[in-house]
Each structure stands twice: as C-alpha cells, then as structure tokens.
Design an enzyme around this catalytic site. Structure first.
Site, PDB file in Angstrom:
ATOM      1  CD  GLN A   1      53.265  45.392  41.940  1.00 45.72           C
ATOM      2  OE1 GLN A   1      54.257  44.855  42.414  1.00 45.72           O
ATOM      3  NE2 GLN A   1      53.305  46.295  40.986  1.00 45.72           N
TER       4      GLN A   1
ATOM      5  CG  HIS B   1      41.874  47.293  36.577  1.00 42.07           C
ATOM      6  ND1 HIS B   1      42.514  48.164  35.723  1.00 42.07           N
ATOM      7  CD2 HIS B   1      41.132  48.048  37.396  1.00 42.07           C
ATOM      8  CE1 HIS B   1      42.145  49.400  36.016  1.00 42.07           C
ATOM      9  NE2 HIS B   1      41.312  49.361  37.029  1.00 42.07           N
TER      10      HIS B   1
ATOM     11  NE  ARG C   1      45.462  52.722  19.722  1.00 44.11           N
ATOM     12  CZ  ARG C   1      45.909  52.343  20.923  1.00 44.11           C
ATOM     13  NH1 ARG C   1      45.799  51.096  21.330  1.00 44.11           N
ATOM     14  NH2 ARG C   1      46.467  53.204  21.732  1.00 44.11           N
TER      15      ARG C   1
ATOM     16  CB  THR D   1      35.320  41.882  26.537  1.00 47.16           C
ATOM     17  OG1 THR D   1      35.114  43.043  27.348  1.00 47.16           O
ATOM     18  CG2 THR D   1      34.985  40.626  27.322  1.00 47.16           C
TER      19      THR D   1
ATOM     20  CD  GLU E   1      48.115  43.881  40.952  1.00 50.32           C
ATOM     21  OE1 GLU E   1      48.862  43.565  40.013  1.00 50.32           O
ATOM     22  OE2 GLU E   1      47.798  45.059  41.195  1.00 50.32           O
TER      23      GLU E   1
HETATM   24  N1  NHR Z   1      42.459  45.757  25.932  1.00 49.15           N
HETATM   25  C1  NHR Z   1      41.138  45.490  25.881  1.00 49.15           C
HETATM   26  N2  NHR Z   1      40.582  45.373  24.664  1.00 49.15           N
HETATM   27  N3  NHR Z   1      40.366  45.332  26.965  1.00 49.15           N
HETATM   28  C2  NHR Z   1      40.930  45.441  28.185  1.00 49.15           C
HETATM   29  O1  NHR Z   1      40.141  45.290  29.235  1.00 49.15           O
HETATM   30  C3  NHR Z   1      42.324  45.739  28.316  1.00 49.15           C
HETATM   31  C4  NHR Z   1      43.071  45.891  27.141  1.00 49.15           C
HETATM   32  C5  NHR Z   1      44.423  46.188  27.206  1.00 49.15           C
HETATM   33  C6  NHR Z   1      45.044  46.367  28.434  1.00 49.15           C
HETATM   34  C7  NHR Z   1      44.944  46.489  30.926  1.00 49.15           C
HETATM   35  C8  NHR Z   1      44.315  47.754  31.590  1.00 49.15           C
HETATM   36  C9  NHR Z   1      44.738  47.845  33.035  1.00 49.15           C
HETATM   37  O2  NHR Z   1      44.776  46.825  33.715  1.00 49.15           O
HETATM   38  C10 NHR Z   1      44.300  46.239  29.612  1.00 49.15           C
HETATM   39  C11 NHR Z   1      42.950  45.908  29.549  1.00 49.15           C
HETATM   40  C12 NHR Z   1      46.016  50.375  29.462  1.00 49.15           C
HETATM   41  C13 NHR Z   1      45.038  51.347  29.370  1.00 49.15           C
HETATM   42  C14 NHR Z   1      45.272  52.593  28.551  1.00 49.15           C
HETATM   43  O3  NHR Z   1      44.575  53.573  28.689  1.00 49.15           O
HETATM   44  C15 NHR Z   1      43.832  51.126  30.011  1.00 49.15           C
HETATM   45  C16 NHR Z   1      43.619  49.956  30.736  1.00 49.15           C
HETATM   46  C17 NHR Z   1      44.593  48.987  30.822  1.00 49.15           C
HETATM   47  C18 NHR Z   1      45.799  49.198  30.195  1.00 49.15           C
HETATM   48  N4  NHR Z   1      46.280  52.577  27.658  1.00 49.15           N
HETATM   49  C19 NHR Z   1      46.675  53.693  26.793  1.00 49.15           C
HETATM   50  C20 NHR Z   1      46.419  53.353  25.313  1.00 49.15           C
HETATM   51  O4  NHR Z   1      46.142  54.299  24.560  1.00 49.15           O
HETATM   52  C21 NHR Z   1      48.155  53.985  26.931  1.00 49.15           C
HETATM   53  C22 NHR Z   1      48.505  54.351  28.342  1.00 49.15           C
HETATM   54  C23 NHR Z   1      49.985  54.379  28.553  1.00 49.15           C
HETATM   55  O5  NHR Z   1      50.765  53.986  27.668  1.00 49.15           O
HETATM   56  O6  NHR Z   1      50.377  54.772  29.647  1.00 49.15           O
HETATM   57  O7  NHR Z   1      46.523  52.171  24.906  1.00 49.15           O
HETATM   58  O8  NHR Z   1      44.978  48.952  33.557  1.00 49.15           O
END
Ligand code: NHR
Length: 200
Positions: A157, A95, A51, A127, A160
C-alpha cells in the site's frame, strides 16, 4: 483514495478530485473524502437492481461531473462492459499484485502461499477484461520470511500511494493515454509497465 486527494493539493498538482463515489453508503472512504472537503455520492447497489441498471445509474451520476478520468480506489464491484465503453480509455485501477501475476482477490495471501520472492502493485487501464487492461506502472516489494498478509499489504500500500498519484498526474498532463487497446506514455506504446524507481 486519500493519497490521491492529498497529492492533488500539492503545489503544481495537475489534477483535482471533483467527487468520490461509492456503492457502499457506509464506506470509510466516503467519510475520509468528506473530511478532506471533497463532495461524495453513495449509490447503494440494492440486490434488486440488476448490474446493467446499476451501472447505468452510476455512469449517469459520474457523467454529471464530466470527469477527464475515473480512478478506482478500493472499488470492488466489477464494472459492466457498457460502463467501460461509456468511459473508454478514461478509467484507471490499481491492483495489489505484479500483473499479469495474481489477478483477482486475496492477492497478498496467494503470494505468500506461492512463496513468491516479489510482490507489488500495478496501475492499469480498466477494460471489460477484469484486471486485464493494459498496465501503466508497477512498484515492486521484496517478500521476506517474516511477512504475513498484514505486513505485506502495508508495504504494498505504501507503494500504491506513490505510483497511483503519479499515473493520474501523467494522464491529466496528457502524457498518458489509452489507444488501440494499449497504454501510451509520451507517445510511446508501453509494451511493459514502467517500473517505479522513485526517480519519476
Ligand atoms: N471492472 C472492470 N470491468 N475491469 C476491471 O479490471 C475492474 C473492474 C472493477 C473493479 C478492481 C479489481 C481489483 O483491483 C476492479 C477492476 C473487484 C473484483 C470482484 O471480484 C475483482 C477485481 C477488482 C475488484 N468483485 C466482486 C463482484 O462480483 C465482488 C467482491 C466483493 O464485493 O468482495 O463484483 O481488485
């Protein structure tokens, strides 16, 4: 993402979309952006790349554009604390819930299961705390007895598409900023997100 690009072409628009990035080379959004004439760049996240290394590569590619703002639109990879620090106060996300309710994934399903009377979407600064950055603006939709995940998702949506371009415009006009861990609009700290009415 499409709504953000389209609104950027309105007369008097305050921002331009300089590039669209995805971690998924086959993302529909890349094709959509290309069709709208916006440069795209895919950075595939190979399973072998950790990552921190991936986020360094993404940060470098984005920094090449010197953006005023990074806007997450369907970006589903959690960004590292280092990435967020590199662009402190310059990342927005939308979100699909009325944060702080329902952070995380599958929000429409969870809202239906909880029999919530209302649902919606929230624009927030990003953040290191997932879905936990200061909220900027929210739009609400009423949940009806006939709703399923798809119908609810469609109505959320549509909202959004209205509030995200608005928040980006505020930021790019210099009205919206992030400071001291808070969102500020027109010099005032947003203790609660702006509630979208359509009059904004
Ligand atoms: N990064 C940070 N540091 N902070 C936030 O508030 C973030 C972020 C990256 C993306 C979008 C968020 C949403 O609107 C977002 C906000 C993905 C996940 C997640 O669990 C959670 C929240 C959001 C986006 N991702 C998994 C992961 O391991 C993968 C999930 C998948 O591929 O389906 O990265 O929903």
């Amino acid at each position: 993402m499409r709504a953000l690009i389209e609104r950027s072409r309105d007369a008097g628009a305050a921002y331009t979309v300089s590039k669209v990035f995805s971690d998924k080379p086959d993302a529909a959004g890349l094709e959509a952006a290309r069709n709208l004439g916006v440069p795209v760049q895919a950075l595939a996240a190979a399973k072998t790349v950790d990552r921190a290394a991936y986020d360094r590569a993404l940060a470098a590619a984005i920094a090449d554009c010197s953006p005023s703002l990074i806007v997450l639109a369907g970006f589903m990879r959690i960004l590292s604390a280092q990435f967020v620090a590199d662009f402190a106060g310059k990342i927005l996300n939308i979100h699909p819930s009325l944060l702080p309710k329902f952070p995380g994934l599958h929000t429409h399903r969870r809202v239906l299961e909880a029999h919530e009377p209302q649902h919606g979407a929230t624009v927030h600064f990003v953040t290191a705390q997932l879905d936990g950055g200061p909220p900027v603006i929210q739009a609400r939709v009423a949940v009806t007895a006939n709703d399923d995940e798809a119908s609810l998702a469609a109505r959320v949506q549509a909202q959004e598409h209205r509030i995200y371009p608005l928040a980006v415009r505020w930021f790019c006009e210099g009205r919206l900023r992030y400071g001291d861990g808070q969102a500020w609009l027109d010099g005032r700290q947003l203790r609660e997100p702006v509630q979208f009415t359509g009059a904004e």
